[in-house]
Scaffold this motif. Sequence first.
Motif, PDB file in Angstrom:
ATOM      1  N   GLU A   1       0.830  -1.203   0.000  1.00  0.00           N
ATOM      2  CA  GLU A   1       0.000   0.000   0.000  1.00  0.00           C
ATOM      3  C   GLU A   1       0.866   1.256   0.000  1.00  0.00           C
ATOM      4  N   GLU A   2       1.923   1.218   0.811  1.00  0.00           N
ATOM      5  CA  GLU A   2       2.796   2.380   0.920  1.00  0.00           C
ATOM      6  C   GLU A   2       3.561   2.585  -0.394  1.00  0.00           C
ATOM      7  N   VAL A   3       4.046   1.498  -0.992  1.00  0.00           N
ATOM      8  CA  VAL A   3       4.742   1.610  -2.281  1.00  0.00           C
ATOM      9  C   VAL A   3       3.799   2.240  -3.299  1.00  0.00           C
TER      10      VAL A   3
ATOM     11  N   LEU B   1       5.653   8.087 -10.129  1.00  0.00           N
ATOM     12  CA  LEU B   1       6.836   7.304 -10.508  1.00  0.00           C
ATOM     13  C   LEU B   1       6.442   6.121 -11.377  1.00  0.00           C
ATOM     14  N   GLU B   2       7.338   5.735 -12.250  1.00  0.00           N
ATOM     15  CA  GLU B   2       7.075   4.553 -13.082  1.00  0.00           C
ATOM     16  C   GLU B   2       7.895   3.369 -12.619  1.00  0.00           C
ATOM     17  N   ALA B   3       8.849   3.637 -11.758  1.00  0.00           N
ATOM     18  CA  ALA B   3       9.623   2.567 -11.139  1.00  0.00           C
ATOM     19  C   ALA B   3      10.229   3.149  -9.884  1.00  0.00           C
ATOM     20  N   ILE B   4      10.410   2.324  -8.874  1.00  0.00           N
ATOM     21  CA  ILE B   4      11.038   2.822  -7.648  1.00  0.00           C
ATOM     22  C   ILE B   4      12.067   1.774  -7.202  1.00  0.00           C
ATOM     23  N   PRO B   5      13.276   2.215  -6.862  1.00  0.00           N
ATOM     24  CA  PRO B   5      14.278   1.238  -6.430  1.00  0.00           C
ATOM     25  C   PRO B   5      13.996   0.745  -5.008  1.00  0.00           C
TER      26      PRO B   5
END
Lengths: 449, 449
Positions: free
Chosen positions: B218-220, B229-233
């Motif tokens: 949920e947080e992500v 964002l389209e991607a998150i590390p």
Amino acid sequence: MQFNITKDFLEEICTLIESDNSVQLEHILEELHFADVAEIIDELNLEQAVYIVKLLDSEKTSEALMELDEDQRDRVLNALSPKEIADELEEMDTDDAADILNELPDNIAQEVISELIDEQHAEDIVDLLRYEENSAGGLMAKELVKVNENWTVTGCVSEMRAQAENVTRVHSIYVVDNNDKLKGRLSLKDLLTSPASTPIKDVCKPKVDYVTVKTSGEEVSRIMRKYDLEAIPVVDELDRLVGRVTIDDIVDFITEEAEKDYQLASGISQDVEANDSIWDLTKARLPWLVLGLVGGIGAAAIMGGFEHLIKEYAVLFLFTPLIAAMAGNVGVQSSAIIVQGIANDDLKGSIGNRLLKEILLAMLNGVILAILLFAYTFFAEGEFLTSLAISISLFAVIIVAGLVGTFVPLALHKRGIDPALATGPFITTSNDIFGILIYFLIAKAIIGI
Amino acid sequence: MQFNITKDFLEEICTLIESDNSVQLEHILEELHFADVAEIIDELNLEQAVYIVKLLDSEKTSEALMELDEDQRDRVLNALSPKEIADELEEMDTDDAADILNELPDNIAQEVISELIDEQHAEDIVDLLRYEENSAGGLMAKELVKVNENWTVTGCVSEMRAQAENVTRVHSIYVVDNNDKLKGRLSLKDLLTSPASTPIKDVCKPKVDYVTVKTSGEEVSRIMRKYDLEAIPVVDELDRLVGRVTIDDIVDFITEEAEKDYQLASGISQDVEANDSIWDLTKARLPWLVLGLVGGIGAAAIMGGFEHLIKEYAVLFLFTPLIAAMAGNVGVQSSAIIVQGIANDDLKGSIGNRLLKEILLAMLNGVILAILLFAYTFFAEGEFLTSLAISISLFAVIIVAGLVGTFVPLALHKRGIDPALATGPFITTSNDIFGILIYFLIAKAIIGI
């Protein structure tokens, strides 16, 4: 890395605004992401919010404006001059700018447009205003990177550098012919891994998913989800590339649609939030409650028709809330499954088969519940015939409620009406009335009165 | 460009399978997108589905497998040998491969892992199995492009070309130090527009949003939506870059969560689809119906306690379904707004303020509804005192129902329980019972009996 607004931080901001300490404020806020700035502005009163918007660079505030709570954005825009709004719009992507213009009163929007300096940008924005909100045309942005199929990789790269300046995220590079017709696409990866002299024609993937300006938002979202796309090009009636829809807009679209469906299922008729005013919340909630009231009065009127039985068969009346509740619950369950099936486009088979399946399902549930109810009433009241009458009526009510719950959304969908409207209070109320009528008719027949 | 399965097309496929015409089949299916192949496999029986999966390249079927309906995928995997499953997994991204292994029985999963040939790939997959499904670790894939901060743009590009081969979409290039710690990111655009000899340190954006392996899904999703964002590390406990979550997984996650909430609000307790078996649908629907039955029996028992009034005040009993329905509707409305507020993380103020606001809101709705009901009952029945009693009771019931609907999800959330559980049948049922009890107590007091 995560930013969370604390009460202390907000107080600091407010103090800085009051003391008109713009240097310090700029210093603090420039460090923040625009989404965080938006979160702060949401917490401020109108005067403070406008102060911040006027203080910061349009580059940051234009993005923050898009992330604001809609009510707060309306208020802030209302407090800005057409020229000031135009300055914000200059920095926005065309789709966001068009959304803002759509929110403004027509005369203000006209003034704002006339204040835009960048003519190409203004033309693109005005072009987007033509499309319906819930269509690919209404969702798309004009910003994209396109190259001509007759160029080479080298020729491309320099042209692209120029174009890419205006595009936040490149995703795909679209390939067009001399008439601007969409011919294919190319990824940055392909460009990176191809020799410099290769003609674009040879690198380009000729198969490209696209939608037309008229494709509905739901369909765009379905295609992008199905094919895991992060952007999809949009073409006009002549197959010319006119824009692209990006996944972030679709994420917003999906979230909003899901919230709307959830609210409809819960008996809330407008898009409201917990923080909205009591008056807005009442406007969203009262219509369904009035519908429920009318349904309840209808149920009372039906029961009134059987009032002569109340002395001898009081127990029948005691179970009316149970019957109404079960009819409502079964109806909502069936309609919810159908509504989701329609939304996901995965309903198979005919309406007839669907109703048949629901009958079988309702019979299975109904038998189990009727047996449980019979066991209780017979044990508690000791009257065989009355207990039998109540249980069999419950069984019949469950089947009818399941059928209504299945049929109504399917029928609405066939007529082009959003089937989600049918869930929640609508189904509950009609099933309450139906259920109680069926209940008394069957009970009366069984007891023989 | 859009592909739609027609009945004729499906029949053609079936005929080709029956006649074992693999050449023609391959020819047709190779042209299709894997998501379309998945749609076809969903429509086939098990034997036919397995035939297609074995016939086509793992490169295509591995992707198609991920898009299949979950039940169909289970059946197909069940019919494949561990070696055959391992072949599919070799072609999958690590996150998809780990999801498949999680779906398999432990002993089979073990066998499949031991059949994997690419050791690095196997290691990455096994590594992902450690994480909880609903965490950044469980959502992330190992595939990403990373470069060392000490390299130059030129050095980077050649290294990246090699890495990019294994990564479907590049999004961002992550920059790490010699210990693999995440230092920043770099877009392909930056790389395209920077001189070749620039050190990466100078091009790289040091501010980068990231999550840790333990961050909840949920947080992500909230962070990726907030910051578009389209991607998150994803980093581990030592800040080392271990994977990334991409937006397509988040879109799936959001859609699934929204469906679950919608189903909970509609009284369906498991993840079911309209096409599931009657038995599965019954298992999902019956528990809430039994709860409703128990609630109805409770309401009947309460009414039984007032049965001595039924002869003289029959009209009170006629309005019990109305009272129960209104209590249920108001409760669901309040709880739905709170549940959404919690989900969007935008509830402001304390529980006390929230309840106060709900009281005011319920009073406003309650007054309007009570007046309407009074007007009707007084006009229809002509008894002032009874009409007054019913209307005032309705008013009280609405306030209590609103408070219960507001308080229960807030309380559940505070205890770490999904507040969506509280909506739908749970609130409806408890409010039915409460409502009827309050109704009779107040009515009795007003009429003075």
